[in-house]
Motif scaffolding. Structure first.
Motif, PDB file in Angstrom:
ATOM      1  N   VAL A 283      20.120  24.002   1.542  1.00  0.00           N
ATOM      2  CA  VAL A 283      18.939  24.836   1.380  1.00  0.00           C
ATOM      3  C   VAL A 283      18.124  24.699   2.665  1.00  0.00           C
ATOM      4  N   THR A 284      17.628  25.822   3.173  1.00  0.00           N
ATOM      5  CA  THR A 284      16.792  25.800   4.372  1.00  0.00           C
ATOM      6  C   THR A 284      15.371  26.186   3.971  1.00  0.00           C
ATOM      7  N   LEU A 285      14.427  25.287   4.262  1.00  0.00           N
ATOM      8  CA  LEU A 285      13.042  25.480   3.839  1.00  0.00           C
ATOM      9  C   LEU A 285      12.079  25.358   5.014  1.00  0.00           C
ATOM     10  N   MET A 286      11.000  26.126   4.936  1.00  0.00           N
ATOM     11  CA  MET A 286       9.868  25.980   5.838  1.00  0.00           C
ATOM     12  C   MET A 286       8.831  25.148   5.085  1.00  0.00           C
ATOM     13  N   VAL A 287       8.340  24.078   5.722  1.00  0.00           N
ATOM     14  CA  VAL A 287       7.399  23.161   5.084  1.00  0.00           C
ATOM     15  C   VAL A 287       6.189  22.996   6.003  1.00  0.00           C
ATOM     16  N   ALA A 288       5.015  23.358   5.487  1.00  0.00           N
ATOM     17  CA  ALA A 288       3.784  23.273   6.283  1.00  0.00           C
ATOM     18  C   ALA A 288       2.795  22.315   5.630  1.00  0.00           C
ATOM     19  N   ASP A 289       2.245  21.413   6.426  1.00  0.00           N
ATOM     20  CA  ASP A 289       1.186  20.507   5.974  1.00  0.00           C
ATOM     21  C   ASP A 289      -0.083  21.343   5.825  1.00  0.00           C
TER      22      ASP A 289
ATOM     23  N   GLY B 231       3.419  15.551  -1.488  1.00  0.00           N
ATOM     24  CA  GLY B 231       4.461  14.668  -0.983  1.00  0.00           C
ATOM     25  C   GLY B 231       3.889  13.713   0.043  1.00  0.00           C
ATOM     26  N   VAL B 232       4.664  12.709   0.409  1.00  0.00           N
ATOM     27  CA  VAL B 232       4.235  11.748   1.426  1.00  0.00           C
ATOM     28  C   VAL B 232       4.741  12.131   2.814  1.00  0.00           C
ATOM     29  N   SER B 233       5.605  13.157   2.873  1.00  0.00           N
ATOM     30  CA  SER B 233       6.137  13.630   4.147  1.00  0.00           C
ATOM     31  C   SER B 233       6.641  15.055   3.957  1.00  0.00           C
ATOM     32  N   HIS B 234       6.965  15.714   5.063  1.00  0.00           N
ATOM     33  CA  HIS B 234       7.558  17.047   4.976  1.00  0.00           C
ATOM     34  C   HIS B 234       8.853  16.997   4.156  1.00  0.00           C
ATOM     35  N   GLU B 235       9.665  15.970   4.393  1.00  0.00           N
ATOM     36  CA  GLU B 235      10.933  15.834   3.696  1.00  0.00           C
ATOM     37  C   GLU B 235      10.734  15.621   2.193  1.00  0.00           C
ATOM     38  N   ASP B 236       9.782  14.788   1.842  1.00  0.00           N
ATOM     39  CA  ASP B 236       9.468  14.524   0.441  1.00  0.00           C
ATOM     40  C   ASP B 236       8.998  15.805  -0.249  1.00  0.00           C
TER      41      ASP B 236
ATOM     42  N   VAL C 124       7.431  22.635   9.790  1.00  0.00           N
ATOM     43  CA  VAL C 124       8.784  22.307  10.224  1.00  0.00           C
ATOM     44  C   VAL C 124       9.784  23.073   9.376  1.00  0.00           C
ATOM     45  N   CYS C 125      10.942  23.315   9.948  1.00  0.00           N
ATOM     46  CA  CYS C 125      12.062  23.911   9.227  1.00  0.00           C
ATOM     47  C   CYS C 125      13.058  22.788   8.943  1.00  0.00           C
ATOM     48  N   LEU C 126      13.448  22.657   7.677  1.00  0.00           N
ATOM     49  CA  LEU C 126      14.373  21.595   7.280  1.00  0.00           C
ATOM     50  C   LEU C 126      15.574  22.166   6.541  1.00  0.00           C
ATOM     51  N   ARG C 127      16.740  21.583   6.813  1.00  0.00           N
ATOM     52  CA  ARG C 127      17.963  21.885   6.054  1.00  0.00           C
ATOM     53  C   ARG C 127      18.247  20.675   5.177  1.00  0.00           C
ATOM     54  N   ILE C 128      18.420  20.925   3.892  1.00  0.00           N
ATOM     55  CA  ILE C 128      18.663  19.851   2.937  1.00  0.00           C
ATOM     56  C   ILE C 128      20.051  20.016   2.356  1.00  0.00           C
ATOM     57  N   ASP C 129      20.879  18.999   2.513  1.00  0.00           N
ATOM     58  CA  ASP C 129      22.226  18.999   1.954  1.00  0.00           C
ATOM     59  C   ASP C 129      22.116  18.527   0.506  1.00  0.00           C
TER      60      ASP C 129
ATOM     61  N   MET D 141       0.834  -1.179   0.000  1.00  0.00           N
ATOM     62  CA  MET D 141       0.000   0.000   0.000  1.00  0.00           C
ATOM     63  C   MET D 141       0.885   1.250   0.000  1.00  0.00           C
ATOM     64  N   GLN D 142       0.581   2.178  -0.888  1.00  0.00           N
ATOM     65  CA  GLN D 142       1.350   3.416  -1.010  1.00  0.00           C
ATOM     66  C   GLN D 142       1.024   4.364   0.148  1.00  0.00           C
ATOM     67  N   PRO D 143       2.033   5.102   0.654  1.00  0.00           N
ATOM     68  CA  PRO D 143       1.745   6.120   1.667  1.00  0.00           C
ATOM     69  C   PRO D 143       0.827   7.198   1.077  1.00  0.00           C
ATOM     70  N   GLU D 144       0.033   7.818   1.938  1.00  0.00           N
ATOM     71  CA  GLU D 144      -0.902   8.854   1.503  1.00  0.00           C
ATOM     72  C   GLU D 144      -0.154  10.120   1.078  1.00  0.00           C
ATOM     73  N   THR D 145      -0.467  10.619  -0.106  1.00  0.00           N
ATOM     74  CA  THR D 145       0.104  11.877  -0.572  1.00  0.00           C
ATOM     75  C   THR D 145      -0.688  13.019   0.041  1.00  0.00           C
ATOM     76  N   ARG D 146       0.058  14.014   0.533  1.00  0.00           N
ATOM     77  CA  ARG D 146      -0.549  15.182   1.170  1.00  0.00           C
ATOM     78  C   ARG D 146      -0.085  16.435   0.437  1.00  0.00           C
ATOM     79  N   ARG D 147      -0.755  17.544   0.707  1.00  0.00           N
ATOM     80  CA  ARG D 147      -0.366  18.827   0.118  1.00  0.00           C
ATOM     81  C   ARG D 147       0.406  19.619   1.177  1.00  0.00           C
ATOM     82  N   TYR D 148       1.498  20.221   0.732  1.00  0.00           N
ATOM     83  CA  TYR D 148       2.350  21.014   1.601  1.00  0.00           C
ATOM     84  C   TYR D 148       2.601  22.373   0.970  1.00  0.00           C
ATOM     85  N   GLU D 149       2.769  23.368   1.814  1.00  0.00           N
ATOM     86  CA  GLU D 149       3.178  24.690   1.369  1.00  0.00           C
ATOM     87  C   GLU D 149       4.638  24.850   1.787  1.00  0.00           C
TER      88      GLU D 149
END
Length: 77
Positions: A49-55, A25-30, A62-67, A1-9
């Motif tokens: 890159v530093t991003l703000m990701v809201a469900d 995406g399926v998660s904040h990270e995705d 959440v605030c995420l840093r992506i290398d 079963m595939q994880p549920e896709t959600r909308r993020y800003e």
């Protein structure tokens, strides 16, 4: 079963919500990785890159840093 896709800003942390885009995406990270793939935000001197990701449904943000060298994500300090 595939994880549920959600909308993020998602937007770069150093910009306001007026710079946000909605992505699926399926998660904040995705969602953060999808944002990078599509909008190519500015990379800092550490290659990150530093991003703000809201469900969009729950409002959880959440605030995420992506290398960009190795694709790892981590919460902001």
């Amino acid at each position: 079963m595939q994880p549920e896709t959600r909308r993020y800003e998602v937007h770069p942390a150093h910009h306001g919500r007026d710079a946000a885009h909605t992505v699926d995406g399926v998660s904040h990270e995705d969602a953060a990785l999808a944002f990078i793939d599509r909008w190519h935000p500015k990379v800092d001197e550490d290659g990150e890159v530093t991003l703000m990701v809201a469900d969009c449904e729950t409002g959880r943000q959440v605030c995420l840093r992506i290398d960009l060298d190795d694709g790892t994500t981590a919460p902001c300090d």
